[in-house]
Design a protein around this motif. Structure first.
Motif, PDB file in Angstrom:
ATOM      1  N   ILE A   1       0.846  -1.201   0.000  1.00  0.00           N
ATOM      2  CA  ILE A   1       0.000   0.000   0.000  1.00  0.00           C
ATOM      3  C   ILE A   1       0.878   1.247   0.000  1.00  0.00           C
ATOM      4  O   ILE A   1       0.623   2.204  -0.740  1.00  0.00           O
ATOM      5  CB  ILE A   1      -0.943  -0.007   1.212  1.00  0.00           C
ATOM      6  CG1 ILE A   1      -1.978  -1.131   1.073  1.00  0.00           C
ATOM      7  CG2 ILE A   1      -1.657   1.342   1.359  1.00  0.00           C
ATOM      8  CD1 ILE A   1      -2.797  -1.379   2.322  1.00  0.00           C
ATOM      9  N   LEU A   2       1.914   1.248   0.829  1.00  0.00           N
ATOM     10  CA  LEU A   2       2.852   2.374   0.835  1.00  0.00           C
ATOM     11  C   LEU A   2       3.507   2.532  -0.534  1.00  0.00           C
ATOM     12  O   LEU A   2       3.655   3.646  -1.038  1.00  0.00           O
ATOM     13  CB  LEU A   2       3.920   2.161   1.909  1.00  0.00           C
ATOM     14  CG  LEU A   2       3.490   2.319   3.359  1.00  0.00           C
ATOM     15  CD1 LEU A   2       4.660   2.017   4.297  1.00  0.00           C
ATOM     16  CD2 LEU A   2       2.974   3.741   3.621  1.00  0.00           C
ATOM     17  N   GLN A   3       3.898   1.419  -1.123  1.00  0.00           N
ATOM     18  CA  GLN A   3       4.577   1.471  -2.417  1.00  0.00           C
ATOM     19  C   GLN A   3       3.659   2.002  -3.513  1.00  0.00           C
ATOM     20  O   GLN A   3       4.121   2.652  -4.455  1.00  0.00           O
ATOM     21  CB  GLN A   3       5.092   0.079  -2.782  1.00  0.00           C
ATOM     22  CG  GLN A   3       5.989   0.036  -4.003  1.00  0.00           C
ATOM     23  CD  GLN A   3       6.898  -1.173  -3.980  1.00  0.00           C
ATOM     24  OE1 GLN A   3       7.956  -1.162  -3.369  1.00  0.00           O
ATOM     25  NE2 GLN A   3       6.498  -2.243  -4.649  1.00  0.00           N
ATOM     26  N   SER A   4       2.346   1.771  -3.371  1.00  0.00           N
ATOM     27  CA  SER A   4       1.397   2.245  -4.380  1.00  0.00           C
ATOM     28  C   SER A   4       1.220   3.753  -4.355  1.00  0.00           C
ATOM     29  O   SER A   4       0.761   4.341  -5.336  1.00  0.00           O
ATOM     30  CB  SER A   4       0.035   1.582  -4.150  1.00  0.00           C
ATOM     31  OG  SER A   4      -0.617   2.132  -3.006  1.00  0.00           O
ATOM     32  N   GLY A   5       1.537   4.379  -3.209  1.00  0.00           N
ATOM     33  CA  GLY A   5       1.391   5.826  -3.104  1.00  0.00           C
ATOM     34  C   GLY A   5       0.016   6.288  -2.676  1.00  0.00           C
ATOM     35  O   GLY A   5      -0.256   7.493  -2.634  1.00  0.00           O
TER      36      GLY A   5
ATOM     37  N   GLY B   1      -7.310  10.109  -7.641  1.00  0.00           N
ATOM     38  CA  GLY B   1      -6.159   9.291  -7.984  1.00  0.00           C
ATOM     39  C   GLY B   1      -5.638   8.439  -6.849  1.00  0.00           C
ATOM     40  O   GLY B   1      -4.671   7.696  -7.035  1.00  0.00           O
ATOM     41  N   LYS B   2      -6.273   8.514  -5.680  1.00  0.00           N
ATOM     42  CA  LYS B   2      -5.836   7.723  -4.536  1.00  0.00           C
ATOM     43  C   LYS B   2      -7.030   7.009  -3.901  1.00  0.00           C
ATOM     44  O   LYS B   2      -8.106   7.582  -3.784  1.00  0.00           O
ATOM     45  CB  LYS B   2      -5.150   8.614  -3.489  1.00  0.00           C
ATOM     46  CG  LYS B   2      -3.851   9.226  -3.978  1.00  0.00           C
ATOM     47  CD  LYS B   2      -3.162  10.013  -2.870  1.00  0.00           C
ATOM     48  CE  LYS B   2      -1.841  10.577  -3.357  1.00  0.00           C
ATOM     49  NZ  LYS B   2      -1.119  11.302  -2.277  1.00  0.00           N
ATOM     50  N   ARG B   3      -6.796   5.786  -3.481  1.00  0.00           N
ATOM     51  CA  ARG B   3      -7.832   5.019  -2.770  1.00  0.00           C
ATOM     52  C   ARG B   3      -7.640   5.324  -1.281  1.00  0.00           C
ATOM     53  O   ARG B   3      -6.989   4.572  -0.553  1.00  0.00           O
ATOM     54  CB  ARG B   3      -7.677   3.533  -3.072  1.00  0.00           C
ATOM     55  CG  ARG B   3      -7.799   3.199  -4.557  1.00  0.00           C
ATOM     56  CD  ARG B   3      -7.453   1.757  -4.841  1.00  0.00           C
ATOM     57  NE  ARG B   3      -6.074   1.450  -4.450  1.00  0.00           N
ATOM     58  CZ  ARG B   3      -5.579   0.226  -4.349  1.00  0.00           C
ATOM     59  NH1 ARG B   3      -6.359  -0.816  -4.608  1.00  0.00           N
ATOM     60  NH2 ARG B   3      -4.335   0.020  -4.001  1.00  0.00           N
TER      61      ARG B   3
ATOM     62  N   HIS C   1       0.957   8.642   7.659  1.00  0.00           N
ATOM     63  CA  HIS C   1      -0.497   8.584   7.811  1.00  0.00           C
ATOM     64  C   HIS C   1      -1.056   7.170   7.714  1.00  0.00           C
ATOM     65  O   HIS C   1      -2.269   6.985   7.717  1.00  0.00           O
ATOM     66  CB  HIS C   1      -1.170   9.471   6.761  1.00  0.00           C
ATOM     67  CG  HIS C   1      -0.838  10.917   6.911  1.00  0.00           C
ATOM     68  ND1 HIS C   1       0.226  11.519   6.260  1.00  0.00           N
ATOM     69  CD2 HIS C   1      -1.394  11.892   7.675  1.00  0.00           C
ATOM     70  CE1 HIS C   1       0.295  12.798   6.593  1.00  0.00           C
ATOM     71  NE2 HIS C   1      -0.678  13.047   7.448  1.00  0.00           N
ATOM     72  N   LEU C   2      -0.174   6.172   7.615  1.00  0.00           N
ATOM     73  CA  LEU C   2      -0.633   4.790   7.560  1.00  0.00           C
ATOM     74  C   LEU C   2      -0.893   4.312   8.985  1.00  0.00           C
ATOM     75  O   LEU C   2      -0.076   3.647   9.611  1.00  0.00           O
ATOM     76  CB  LEU C   2       0.406   3.900   6.877  1.00  0.00           C
ATOM     77  CG  LEU C   2      -0.016   2.439   6.663  1.00  0.00           C
ATOM     78  CD1 LEU C   2      -1.196   2.344   5.701  1.00  0.00           C
ATOM     79  CD2 LEU C   2       1.149   1.608   6.146  1.00  0.00           C
TER      80      LEU C   2
END
Length: 406
Positions: free
Chosen positions: A177-181, A217-219, A187-188
């Motif tokens: 998830i971090l790698q996806s941006g 552009g972000k989930r 904030h994780l």
């Protein structure tokens, strides 16, 4: 003793050290655990073999030097499975949650319409899930329970024998998830078990179902309510949610023993099972299963397909029933015809708030005034009852409230 010099007079290296200490994460300020640090170093190879880049891994674990003991304590004690039935439902299906759900429904109606059109899920169910999972997002601001997801999952993978496999699996998913941006390291955040955002998705479920509904552009289930609710709807839809159908019915049952398993509604009717509100069943060929969550003295339910779909979110009969009952009331339905079997006269959430305030004024209660009768509130009630010389029961009852008012 001479007064200390202002910071700007310190040598440069000292100023840099002070600035570094202020910026250091809390985890790094704690005592380092060499064995845990070795585990983190070794797990890096596993992460890279699973497609995580070295820089992403290193940023994720920056300052994470020891497991989180709070996470292990929470893993060992889960009150959801220990609370009496009435307490579980009173803390989730309450007047305040219904009112807030209706207000959010009005505010979010365009988004909810869009979600329902796309996924076919009843908006009231989504609002109920949002309430039960995070109190409509309020829990996200609670730094006591919202922790660094990477550290929490690494703690489980490293130190919890029962959850090592889960921790490793979810940790790899969180790193992806971090790698996806979609979110950054700072904030994780999530629960002790890594459940994240408004609708509390664990990382693997996030990967499978996360949706970017607002189009940025972000989930982002942490900051975007439309994304979070659409993600919940996607999970339910993908697991077989039946559009336009309910989750179950409160029913009355005969005194004789009834069969286990699923029968059609028509077959249940032949066994003298009826809707508790007196209305007819709308679809006689639907299959349903009888559930008695509080024995024969409490309410009875015929559970339909959508009930079992809700359990894909959280595999608990209590959870799925609470979501269904709260959703019905957000949609305008009345409460239960037959109340939970309880050994006291109940009070509503506003009255529980008053009870908590009065207990706090008398020095018995130090928790939040939240209208929820959790362990802290019940302990405070017991201490008050001891001091008042009455029978010690610890229930949030009308009798205790009236005694406090005096």
């Amino acid at each position: 003793m001479a007064p200390s010099r202002p910071l700007y007079q310190f040598p440069l290296y000292a100023a840099l050290i002070v600035a570094w200490l202020w910026a250091l994460p809390l985890a790094a300020m704690e005592s380092a655990d060499p064995a845990f640090q070795k585990w983190v170093k070794d797990f890096r190879k596993t992460a890279i073999a699973n497609g995580i880049s070295g820089p992403v891994y290193d940023r994720a674990f920056a300052g994470v030097n020891a497991p989180d003991q709070w996470v292990l304590d929470k893993a060992a004690y889960q009150p959801e499975f220990k609370a009496p039935v009435w307490q579980y439902f009173d803390n989730r299906v309450q007047k305040r949650a219904v009112a807030r759900g209706r207000a959010e429904k009005e505010k979010l109606q365009p988004w909810l319409d869009k979600i329902e059109q796309r996924y076919g899920v009843d908006p009231n169910i989504l609002l109920a899930i949002w309430s039960v999972e995070s109190s409509f997002g309020a829990i996200l601001d609670n730094q006591t329970v919202m922790r660094n997801v990477i550290r929490s999952l690494a703690t489980l993978a490293y130190a919890d024998p029962q959850r090592k496999k889960f921790g490793r699996q979810q940790l790899l998913a969180a790193l992806k998830i971090l790698q996806s941006g979609d979110i950054d390291e700072g904030h994780l955040t999530g629960s002790w078990a890594g459940a994240m955002g408004h609708t509390q998705f664990i990382p693997t479920s996030y990967q499978a179902y996360a949706v970017d509904l607002d189009g940025d552009g972000k989930r982002d289930i942490w900051n975007s309510v439309p994304d979070a609710l659409a993600t919940a709807a996607n999970l339910l839809s993908s697991n077989g949610w039946r559009r336009g159908e309910t989750w179950g019915y409160e029913v009355t049952i005969p005194k004789r023993k009834l069969p286990a398993g699923k029968l059609t509604i028509a077959e249940w009717e032949k066994l003298d099972v009826r809707r508790a509100n007196g209305e007819p069943f709308p679809r006689k060929q639907d299959k349903a299963e009888l559930k008695l969550l509080d024995g024969r003295q409490g309410p009875a339910f015929l559970m339909l397909k959508n009930f079992f779909v809700i359990k894909r979110y959280n595999n608990s009969d209590r959870y799925a029933t609470a979501v269904g009952l709260l959703a019905d009331q957000i949609g305008g339905a009345p409460g239960l015809v037959r109340d939970w079997n309880r050994p006291f006269t109940p009070i509503d959430s506003n009255q529980v708030e008053e009870l908590q305030r009065l207990l706090k004024q008398r020095g018995f209660y130090k928790g939040e005034i939240d209208g929820k009768a959790g362990a802290g509130t019940r302990a405070a009630i017991r201490n008050f009852e001891k001091s008042a010389g009455v029978e010690v029961l610890g229930y949030p009852s009308r009798e205790v409230l009236e005694l406090l008012r005096k």
